[in-house]
Enzyme design. Sequence first.
Site, PDB file in Angstrom:
ATOM      1  N   ALA A  29       0.814  -1.221   0.000  1.00  0.00           N
ATOM      2  CA  ALA A  29       0.000   0.000   0.000  1.00  0.00           C
ATOM      3  C   ALA A  29       0.845   1.266   0.000  1.00  0.00           C
ATOM      4  CB  ALA A  29      -0.936  -0.004   1.206  1.00  0.00           C
ATOM      5  N   ARG A  34      10.689   7.207  -1.595  1.00  0.00           N
ATOM      6  CA  ARG A  34      12.112   7.303  -1.937  1.00  0.00           C
ATOM      7  C   ARG A  34      12.401   6.923  -3.388  1.00  0.00           C
ATOM      8  NH1 ARG A  34      13.614   3.895   3.404  1.00  0.00           N
ATOM      9  NH2 ARG A  34      11.399   3.362   3.198  1.00  0.00           N
ATOM     10  N   ARG A 349       9.745  -6.090 -36.848  1.00  0.00           N
ATOM     11  CA  ARG A 349       8.673  -5.569 -35.994  1.00  0.00           C
ATOM     12  C   ARG A 349       7.599  -6.639 -35.794  1.00  0.00           C
ATOM     13  NH1 ARG A 349       7.207  -0.409 -39.045  1.00  0.00           N
ATOM     14  NH2 ARG A 349       5.483  -0.437 -37.560  1.00  0.00           N
ATOM     15  N   TYR A 382      12.084  -2.181 -47.000  1.00  0.00           N
ATOM     16  CA  TYR A 382      10.981  -2.194 -46.039  1.00  0.00           C
ATOM     17  C   TYR A 382       9.893  -3.118 -46.577  1.00  0.00           C
ATOM     18  CZ  TYR A 382       6.744  -1.049 -43.569  1.00  0.00           C
ATOM     19  OH  TYR A 382       5.587  -1.154 -42.849  1.00  0.00           O
TER      20      TYR A 382
HETATM   21  C1  UD1 Z   1      10.452  -2.291   6.689  1.00  0.00           C
HETATM   22  C2  UD1 Z   1      10.553  -2.726   8.162  1.00  0.00           C
HETATM   23  C3  UD1 Z   1      12.021  -2.858   8.516  1.00  0.00           C
HETATM   24  C4  UD1 Z   1      12.691  -3.849   7.591  1.00  0.00           C
HETATM   25  C5  UD1 Z   1      12.481  -3.502   6.108  1.00  0.00           C
HETATM   26  C6  UD1 Z   1      12.925  -4.663   5.231  1.00  0.00           C
HETATM   27  C7  UD1 Z   1       8.642  -1.755   9.324  1.00  0.00           C
HETATM   28  C8  UD1 Z   1       8.179  -0.686  10.223  1.00  0.00           C
HETATM   29  N1  UD1 Z   1       9.934  -1.722   8.998  1.00  0.00           N
HETATM   30  O1  UD1 Z   1      11.058  -1.015   6.568  1.00  0.00           O
HETATM   31  O2  UD1 Z   1      12.155  -3.312   9.866  1.00  0.00           O
HETATM   32  O3  UD1 Z   1      14.091  -3.913   7.891  1.00  0.00           O
HETATM   33  O4  UD1 Z   1      11.083  -3.273   5.842  1.00  0.00           O
HETATM   34  O5  UD1 Z   1      12.846  -4.337   3.869  1.00  0.00           O
HETATM   35  O6  UD1 Z   1       7.867  -2.605   8.936  1.00  0.00           O
HETATM   36  N2  UD1 Z   1       3.422  -0.560   3.348  1.00  0.00           N
HETATM   37  C9  UD1 Z   1       2.045  -0.650   3.396  1.00  0.00           C
HETATM   38  N3  UD1 Z   1       1.364   0.276   4.119  1.00  0.00           N
HETATM   39  C10 UD1 Z   1       1.974   1.272   4.803  1.00  0.00           C
HETATM   40  C11 UD1 Z   1       3.389   1.355   4.763  1.00  0.00           C
HETATM   41  C12 UD1 Z   1       4.088   0.410   4.026  1.00  0.00           C
HETATM   42  O7  UD1 Z   1       1.455  -1.539   2.801  1.00  0.00           O
HETATM   43  O8  UD1 Z   1       1.279   2.063   5.440  1.00  0.00           O
HETATM   44  C13 UD1 Z   1       4.154  -1.555   2.532  1.00  0.00           C
HETATM   45  C14 UD1 Z   1       5.030  -0.903   1.465  1.00  0.00           C
HETATM   46  O9  UD1 Z   1       4.307  -0.759   0.261  1.00  0.00           O
HETATM   47  C15 UD1 Z   1       6.177  -1.896   1.330  1.00  0.00           C
HETATM   48  C16 UD1 Z   1       6.249  -2.557   2.709  1.00  0.00           C
HETATM   49  O10 UD1 Z   1       5.033  -2.261   3.376  1.00  0.00           O
HETATM   50  O11 UD1 Z   1       5.926  -2.877   0.371  1.00  0.00           O
HETATM   51  C17 UD1 Z   1       7.429  -2.040   3.553  1.00  0.00           C
HETATM   52  O12 UD1 Z   1       7.312  -0.631   3.689  1.00  0.00           O
HETATM   53  P1  UD1 Z   1       8.577   0.321   3.644  1.00  0.00           P
HETATM   54  O13 UD1 Z   1       8.116   1.700   3.842  1.00  0.00           O
HETATM   55  O14 UD1 Z   1       9.417   0.028   2.485  1.00  0.00           O
HETATM   56  O15 UD1 Z   1       9.344  -0.144   4.965  1.00  0.00           O
HETATM   57  P2  UD1 Z   1      10.907  -0.090   5.229  1.00  0.00           P
HETATM   58  O16 UD1 Z   1      11.271   1.291   5.651  1.00  0.00           O
HETATM   59  O17 UD1 Z   1      11.653  -0.677   4.124  1.00  0.00           O
HETATM   60 MG    MG Z   2      11.120  -1.169   2.280  1.00  0.00          MG
END
Ligand code: UD1
Ligand code: MG
Length: 473
Positions: A29, A34, A349, A382
Amino acid sequence: MGEGRIELKPVDSGPSTNFSMLAVAILAAGKGTRMNSALPKVLQKIAGNSLVERVLASCSDLKPDQYFLIVGHQAELVREKLVNIPKLEFVLQEPQNGTGHAVQQLIGVLKGFEGELLVLNGDVPLLQPKTIQKLVDEHRSSQAGVTFLSARLSEPKGYGRVFADSQGKVEAIIEDRDCTDSQLLNNLTNAGIYCFNWKKLIKILPRLSNKNQQGEIYLTDAVAMFDKAMHIEVDDPNEVSGINDRIQMAQCEALLQRQLQNYWMKRGVTFIDPKSCTLSQECNFGSDVIVQPQTHFQGNCLIGDGCHIGPGTLINNSKLGNNVKVLYSVIHNSKIGNEVLIGPFAHLRPESKVAKNCKVGNFVEIKKSTIGENSKINHLSYLGDAEVGCDVNIGAGTITANFDGERKHQTTIGNGCKTGANSVLVAPIILGSNVTIGAGSTLTKNIPSNSLAIGRARQFIKEEWFDPDRDQN
Ligand code: UD1
Ligand code: MG
């Protein structure tokens, strides 16, 4: 990095073989701030497949009873891309308040569920199925409330840190941003892949808070709240690389490319300079194929035995027979027979079919055309919307004028025809078999078999045109 290729096969692979119920939740979600992209992070692609497709494929061997995809940011777009996957249910997280909040969305959906919930971060795309299987197996035998994957990283920045005893029993996960300086020295990181006992997790989820540096509800905080939380350190940290920015995406792409190339090199494919080549997951090769530098295979490709491809070639969604040679060329959605020579600098193509023993030479473009066996199109042509027979010689610079400004028209060229250099075949037009065309002809009418056709202005010569007295100065 594991050397096996993960088959990106359809998720539904028959009835569950597990005796206890398993549900999978993929967290997808987040916006992926980044990445600085208009596309949601989980739809970004590596080696031709989106991150979320890869995560789904990595756990399909477990044959879970149900998949849940937590969607939020651009939910409709994510849903659109994955809507045909069976057993996949979309759960909306709105707003996106963190990974713990994402899993809280399942409380209503999984009411009464008694099995394990496998939670996968949607941005960890290189996991091997056997690693997930090991996680689930060990979780079941240890009876822990949660078991998750960890990795020791030389550069742990950005990852949550795992604080555990030597038996693998976990005290807490602390996010990078929330760590003290001394906690940051711990390089045991959380991979974001968890197996939860759902009945125990459901009691903990409502108690998660957002008292942290980001003000989000972290799933990682749940770990400290179980009586027994375990982690399993993965053998190969590359497998659990997370993608948060485009630098990490490029690193994962490179890892995956090495993995795919090693897989094929072990099966008889030579890569002269693997680093300069890329493959898709769905690419298949025969034996003794030689891939020269700067060559790329995208989508569903099948490359026959003994082919020499490259240098400088792109092949997309195409099937090549045996012993085909392609040099500095681009081939899209086409089918090439055995022993065909292509290039240098040819462009095939979509919907082109070239039968065996043909030659498609320099600066030749072919679109939606069929070329019969033993035919040659050697230079500067062509052919569009054309049906070319066998043993045809298309002279240098022959062009099918297939477009009248509004519609495309068909050109048919019978067996054994020879078109002279610089012929223009104005479609629709049919050439019977064994037709010869004089060089420089523009032809607008059908030509019967065995004829010679010439359609050009007669040559005119005026002798003594040059007059030394007049033309000198
Ligand atoms: C997260 C972990 C971290 C871990 C890392 C590994 C948490 C708080 N941290 O950090 O400990 O080392 O992954 O890769 O979980 N997402 C949602 N809803 C939200 C926020 C995020 O579905 O509200 C999903 C994102 O789309 C993503 C995943 O959760 O696929 C991880 O979110 P991200 O923000 O990348 O977490 P990290 O900072 O990488
Ligand atoms: Mg992540």
